[in-house]
Every structure is written in structure tokens, then in C-alpha cells.
Design an enzyme around this catalytic site. Structure first.
Site, PDB file in Angstrom:
ATOM      1  N   ASN A 100     -10.244  -0.753   0.899  1.00  0.00           N
ATOM      2  CA  ASN A 100      -8.789  -0.623   0.838  1.00  0.00           C
ATOM      3  C   ASN A 100      -8.315  -1.029  -0.556  1.00  0.00           C
ATOM      4  O   ASN A 100      -8.356  -2.210  -0.908  1.00  0.00           O
ATOM      5  CB  ASN A 100      -8.169  -1.523   1.913  1.00  0.00           C
ATOM      6  CG  ASN A 100      -6.654  -1.464   1.925  1.00  0.00           C
ATOM      7  OD1 ASN A 100      -6.036  -0.905   1.018  1.00  0.00           O
ATOM      8  ND2 ASN A 100      -6.058  -2.041   2.947  1.00  0.00           N
ATOM      9  N   HIS A 154      -3.375   6.602   3.847  1.00  0.00           N
ATOM     10  CA  HIS A 154      -3.794   5.367   3.171  1.00  0.00           C
ATOM     11  C   HIS A 154      -5.159   4.959   3.699  1.00  0.00           C
ATOM     12  O   HIS A 154      -5.384   4.932   4.913  1.00  0.00           O
ATOM     13  CB  HIS A 154      -2.755   4.278   3.433  1.00  0.00           C
ATOM     14  CG  HIS A 154      -3.203   2.928   2.970  1.00  0.00           C
ATOM     15  ND1 HIS A 154      -3.779   2.727   1.739  1.00  0.00           N
ATOM     16  CD2 HIS A 154      -3.180   1.708   3.577  1.00  0.00           C
ATOM     17  CE1 HIS A 154      -4.081   1.442   1.608  1.00  0.00           C
ATOM     18  NE2 HIS A 154      -3.729   0.806   2.711  1.00  0.00           N
ATOM     19  N   CYS A 157       0.808  -1.226   0.000  1.00  0.00           N
ATOM     20  CA  CYS A 157       0.000   0.000   0.000  1.00  0.00           C
ATOM     21  C   CYS A 157       0.843   1.279   0.000  1.00  0.00           C
ATOM     22  O   CYS A 157       0.315   2.363  -0.206  1.00  0.00           O
ATOM     23  CB  CYS A 157      -0.912   0.010   1.222  1.00  0.00           C
ATOM     24  SG  CYS A 157      -1.804  -1.521   1.405  1.00  0.00           S
TER      25      CYS A 157
END
Ligand code: ACO
Length: 331
Positions: free
Chosen positions: A287, A257, A117
Site C-alpha cells: 500500500n 486503491h 490514500c
């Protein structure tokens, strides 16, 4: 800070998400969960998911076209393509090379990076140094993921969390006083086992056995990842704020994030950044790993949440473990 005095800036940002949407209620029919649990524990309401025949490059290309258009840059003007993804179309050739070919970027080097990520921020930070050095002028940075293809839809601990999408940015030399002011990147491989996909690589190549053992799915120790994510994102954010001579109170927009609303709130609180200065679109996308920051940045720009002169702080944490941040004076 650039040795040469030259800085890198974002020239254009775009994003693309697939059409299909899975809501929390859809998951109530798949695993033992509820809309309330998912919303309360994660902040996610729905996520966009690819169809069987869509791969990473199919999302990366429309995001790229949008970023190029906003930047007013043609594919021929690019000199480097950096793609952050753990769900590339193939193990090889790279998704970066597929994008290079399909958009007609004839004068570039192109590579994929596997940073989970944190990949978009890592790649922007690397691009920033290359632009500051004067060796590169126009770098395309893409974050793209189709994590739903690695998701075990019988595991309620992970399947509700992920979505698919792509974001892209064109970076080039800053024209004024703005641009990327400070960068930070770190890694700790000793904790990699807490978030991994064990199968499919050279350790456990795909076999009937590896498929039976579900080694080709995401495995995550959620509570552990949560703790490390908060701590590491705070560390990275504090580093770039200190390097730029700023505090959390100076930040106009924090783009963390988008993994879990509770992680984002904990990070913002520790940095003393009020809720209204935190960009959240996790509720719509879940996500999306490497795509999360560029999708959020692109939407923040479209919504007028980022204006010229604003101080923007991007920070991420992901598989590896890896974590990274950068601080941008928007121009
Ligand atoms: N529905 C209902 N119950 C669930 C679900 C679900 N979807 N998932 C887990 N539970 C249950 C568990 O089984 C557990 O039950 P038990 O107590 O009977 O064993 C209970 O809920 C609590 O589980 P926890 O794991 O402690 O729940 P937690 O509050 O930690 O939330 C979550 C889990 C959402 C995964 C959280 O830990 C998290 O977000 N972790 C971080 C993940 C992350 O940030 N990843 C991003 C970095 S890497 C990347 O982006 C790829």
C-alpha cells in the site's frame, strides 16, 4: 461535466519506486508473521522502501520527469503543482515547492494536500475543475508517500502493509471527445481516529514522551477500515458511473486503491466488473497510499492495459476518512 464544454485529460503519466525491496520472508525475521498469512490476507508479496536519506521529493522528482516527458510538456509550461502526501519532506515548506524548485517550474503555484490514500484522485478532480474553468492549462498532479518512515516495525498489524513510491500526471485540456467525464469526492472526519498518526502535529508535538508512546507511527483499526473502504469506494464509483450514464459493465479498466486484494475484489464484485478488468500491482508495491493510483495508472499504460477510447475508473479510500473516484474516457 464541464460547464464550458471543455474537459480535462491526462497528457502524460509516470512513476518511480525506490530500489530497496522488502519481501514477506524478510518480515518473518522482523515480526511474528508468515509469507502465507500476508499473501492470503492482503495480496502483498513485496514492497519497495526508501533508504534513510531518501525523502518524498526524491521519489516525486523522477516520477515527475517521466510524466513531463510522456506529456511532451516542459516545466516552464506548468501553471500549478498539486502534491498529495502525508509524508512530505518537512511540515513546511511543502514538497510541492521543493519539486517546483528542483524541476525549474518558474510559472506555477504549488501546494501539498493531506488527503491520505485518496489524495491523487482528489487532486486530479480539483485540477479537472480548474482546467474546465479555463483558468489553468497544464497542471502537475503528484501522489507520493514514504509511509515506511511512519511504520512501527514491531506492529505486525501494520508493518507488513506499506511501501514507498511516487506517481505523477500532467493534466491539460482534452483535445477530442475524451477526458475526465465525472468526478466525486467525500470526507467523514468523525471516523478519522480509525486510521491516524497521532504525534508530530500541534496536538502532540514531538517530545521524548511522544516518542516513547510511539505516537509518531501509523495506528490503524484494520477490520473497521476494511469495511468502510469497501462501502465508500463502491459509493464513489457508483456515483461517477451514474453521472456519466454508465454501469460497471461498460468499464474497460478499474484501478482501485491498492491496499488489500480482498477490498479490491469486493469492490469489483459489487460493481459487476470482472477480475480481468481490475488492475492489480499491490503484490509488488504494497500500500503506497497517495502514490498507489498514479503508479498503477502509469504501469497500466506501459503494459498497454489502457488504450485510446477506453473507459477507466479510478477509485480510492484513505485517512480522514476520505474517498473519491473519477471516470476517464482515455484519449
Ligand atoms: N501476521 C500474522 N498474523 C497477523 C498479522 C500478521 N502480519 N497481522 C494481524 N495478524 C493477526 C491479528 O493479530 C489477529 O489475531 P487474533 O485473532 O489472535 O487477534 C488476526 O491476525 C486477524 O486480524 P484481523 O485484523 O482481523 O485480520 P484481517 O483479516 O482484518 O486483516 C488487515 C488485517 C490486512 C490489516 C485488513 O484488516 C486490512 O487490510 N484492512 C484495511 C486496511 C486498509 O485498507 N487500509 C487502506 C486504507 S488507508 C491507507 O491506505 C493508509
Amino acid at each position: 461535466m464541464a460547464v464550458s464544454g471543455r474537459r480535462a485529460a491526462f497528457l502524460g503519466v509516470g512513476h518511480y519506486t525506490p530500489e530497496n525491496v522488502l519481501t514477506n520472508s524478510d518480515f518473518e525475521k522482523i515480526v511474528d508473521t508468515t509469507d502465507e498469512w500476508i499473501l492470503e490476507r492482503t495480496g502483498i508479496r513485496e514492497r519497495h522502501v526508501v533508504t534513510e536519506d531518501q525523502a518524498a521529493s526524491d521519489l516525486a522528482i523522477p516520477a515527475t520527469r517521466a510524466a513531463l516527458e510522456k506529456a511532451g510538456v516542459s516545466p516552464e509550461e506548468l501553471d500549478l503543482i498539486l502534491v498529495g502526501t502525508v509524508t512530505s519532506d518537512y511540515l513546511f515548506p511543502s514538497t510541492a515547492c521543493i519539486v517546483q524548485d528542483k524541476i525549474g517550474a518558474r510559472n506555477v503555484a504549488a501546494l501539498d494536500t493531506s488527503v491520505g490514500c485518496s489524495a491523487f484522485i482528489y487532486n486530479c478532480n480539483i485540477a479537472s475543475q480548474l482546467i474546465e474553468s479555463g483558468h489553468y492549462q497544464r497542471i502537475l498532479v503528484i501522489g507520493v508517500e514514504t509511509l515506511t518512515k511512519l511504520t512501527d516495525y514491531t506492529d505486525r498489524n501494520t508493518c507488513v502493509l506499506f511501501g514507498d513510491g511516487a506517481g505523477a500526471a500532467v493534466l491539460g485540456p482534452a483535445q477530442g471527445e475524451g477526458g475526465i467525464l465525472a468526478t466525486h469526492m467525500k470526507a467523514d472526519g468523525s471516523l478519522g481516529y480509525l486510521l491516524e498518526m497521532p504525534g508530530g502535529g500541534s496536538r502532540h508535538p514531538p517530545t521524548h514522551e511522544s516518542l516513547d508512546q510511539k505516537l509518531h507511527y501509523i495506528k490503524m483499526a484494520g477490520r473497521e477500515v476494511f469495511k468502510h473502504a469497501v462501502r465508500s469506494m463502491c459509493e464513489a464509483a457508483t456515483y461517477v458511473l451514474d453521472a456519466g450514464g454508465f454501469s460497471g459493465e461498460d468499464v474497460d479498466l478499474l484501478i482501485p486503491h491498492q491496499a488489500n486484494l480482498r477490498i479490491m475484489s469486493a469492490v469489483a464484485e459489487r460493481l459487476k466488473i470482472p477480475e480481468e478488468k481490475v488492475f492489480v500491482n499491490l503484490d509488488k508495491y504494497g500500500n503506497t497510499s497517495a502514490a498507489s493510483i498514479p503508479i498503477a495508472l502509469s504501469e497500466a499504460l506501459e503494459e498497454g492495459r489502457v488504450k485510446t477510447g477506453d473507459l477507466v475508473l479510478n477509485v480510492a479510500f484513505g485517512a480522514g476518512f476520505t474517498w473519491a473516484a473519477h471516470l476517464v474516457r482515455w484519449e
